[in-house]
Enzyme design. Structure first.
Site, PDB file in Angstrom:
ATOM      1  N   ARG A 170       0.834  -1.230  -0.058  1.00  0.00           N
ATOM      2  CA  ARG A 170       0.170  -0.233   0.084  1.00  0.00           C
ATOM      3  C   ARG A 170       0.802   1.374   0.134  1.00  0.00           C
ATOM      4  NH1 ARG A 170      -4.465   0.190   4.063  1.00  0.00           N
ATOM      5  NH2 ARG A 170      -5.382   1.862   3.050  1.00  0.00           N
ATOM      6  N   CYS A 235      -1.184   6.159   8.946  1.00  0.00           N
ATOM      7  CA  CYS A 235      -1.679   4.774   8.465  1.00  0.00           C
ATOM      8  C   CYS A 235      -2.793   4.969   7.246  1.00  0.00           C
ATOM      9  CB  CYS A 235      -2.157   3.789   9.555  1.00  0.00           C
ATOM     10  SG  CYS A 235      -3.572   4.378  10.208  1.00  0.00           S
TER      11      CYS A 235
END
Length: 277
Positions: A170, A235
Site C-alpha cells: 500500500r 496509516c
C-alpha cells in the site's frame, strides 16, 4: 520505564483490580460484539471502535478522533474510572487496542496498558473465559483536553520524520483496497506495524524495536522521555498508526505525533502531493 504492555500472566493476577476493555474489531468486517458475547476476559466491557473510538467518516478521514463527550460517555458506560488502571485487548494484533490506549492517554488517563498477544494469547494460555453480557458499574472518568502530539495535513510535512504504518504494497502504491488514491505522503518512511511483532503475536523486545525505529530515522538521541519527538505517524485512517505509537512507547521512544486523518484525509484533497514506489 513502566511498560505499556501487560502479559497474560500479569492480567490473571490483576482481574478484579483493573477495568478491562475488549476492543475486538476487523477493518471492513462486522462489529466484534458477537465474538465478545461468545467469549471474553471475565469482567471485560465491549468497546465498539467505530461508535466509541471514532467520529463519523467525512472530510477528516474514515476514523476521525471522537468528540471528547462521546468518548467520555462510552468509557463511563464501560466502567472506566480516573483512579483505576485500564487494560485493553483485541484480536487484531493490538491495532484496535492501541487506538483505545492512545485515546485514553491522550485525554488524560495515566494508567492504561495493552494485553500483549491479545485475546488469542489469553485463550492459548488457558485464561478463564466468560460469555454473554457483562454487568459493569458505570465509571466516572472524563476525557480532558488532548495532551499527546497531534498533527494535521498542513503540519505533517514539517515533521522531522514521517512514518507510514501501512503494509509495504500500500505504501508503494501497488494496491489500495480502501482509499481512492494509491501511494504515500512524499518523503514518508514505511514502518509496517507487522514488523513490531514476533511470530507469536507479541511485541518484540524494546531493544529490537529501538533498532527498528532508529533505522527509520527515529531516536537519534537514544531512548528516554520525548525521544520520539519530531516524528509523526500515519496509516490509512489513523487507527493502525497507533500501533506504531505503542511500539515506540514500548521501545522507550515516546513523543511521536499521530496524524489522525492519515491517508484517507490526505487524498481527500486532490492538490496534496502523492508519491509511489
Amino acid at each position: 520505564m513502566t511498560s505499556p504492555l501487560v502479559t497474560v500472566d500479569e492480567l490473571r493476577g490483576l482481574l478484579g483490580e483493573v477495568t478491562v476493555l475488549d476492543v475486538r474489531y476487523r477493518m471492513g468486517g462486522p462489529p466484534g460484539r458477537a465474538e465478545f458475547d461468545a467469549g471474553h476476559v471475565p469482567g471485560a466491557a465491549y468497546v465498539d471502535l467505530d461508535a466509541d473510538l471514532a467520529a463519523a467518516p467525512g472530510p477528516r478521514g474514515r476514523h476521525p478522533l471522537p468528540d471528547p463527550a462521546v468518548l467520555t460517555a462510552a468509557m463511563r458506560r464501560c466502567g472506566v474510572r480516573a483512579d483505576r488502571p485500564v487494560l485493553v485487548y483485541d484480536d487484531w494484533a493490538a491495532h484496535a487496542a492501541a487506538r483505545c490506549w492512545w485515546l485514553l492517554r491522550h485525554h488524560g488517563h495515566d494508567d492504561v496498558r495493552v494485553l500483549d498477544g491479545g485475546w488469542s494469547a489469553w485463550v492459548t494460555s488457558g485464561g478463564p473465559v466468560a460469555t454473554g453480557a457483562t454487568d459493569v458499574e458505570p465509571g466516572d472518568w472524563t476525557a480532558g483536553p488532548g495532551r499527546l502530539p497531534v498533527v494535521g495535513p498542513d503540519e505533517l510535512p514539517a515533521a522531522a520524520i514521517v512514518l507510514d504504518a501501512r503494509a509495504p504494497e500500500r505504501y508503494r502504491g501497488e494496491v489500495e483496497p480502501v482509499d481512492p488514491v494509491a501511494g504515500h505522503v512524499p518523503g514518508a518512511v514505511n514502518v509496517p506495524t507487522t514488523g513490531n511483532l514476533r511470530a507469536d503475536g507479541t511485541f518484540r523486545p524494546p531493544a529490537e524495536l529501538r533498532e527498528r525505529y532508529a533505522a527509520a530515522g527515529v531516536a537519534g538521541a537514544g531512548a528516554g522521555a520525548g525521544a520520539g519527538a519530531g516524528a509523526a505517524v500515519y496509516c490509512g485512517s489513523g487507527v493502525t498508526a497507533c500501533h506504531d505509537l505503542l511500539a515506540l512507547d514500548v521501545a522507550g521512544l515516546p513523543g511521536a505525533a499521530l496524524y489522525p486523518g492519515s491517508w484517507s484525509e490526505w487524498v481527500a484533497d486532490p492538490d496534496r502531493p502523492v508519491e509511489t514506489g
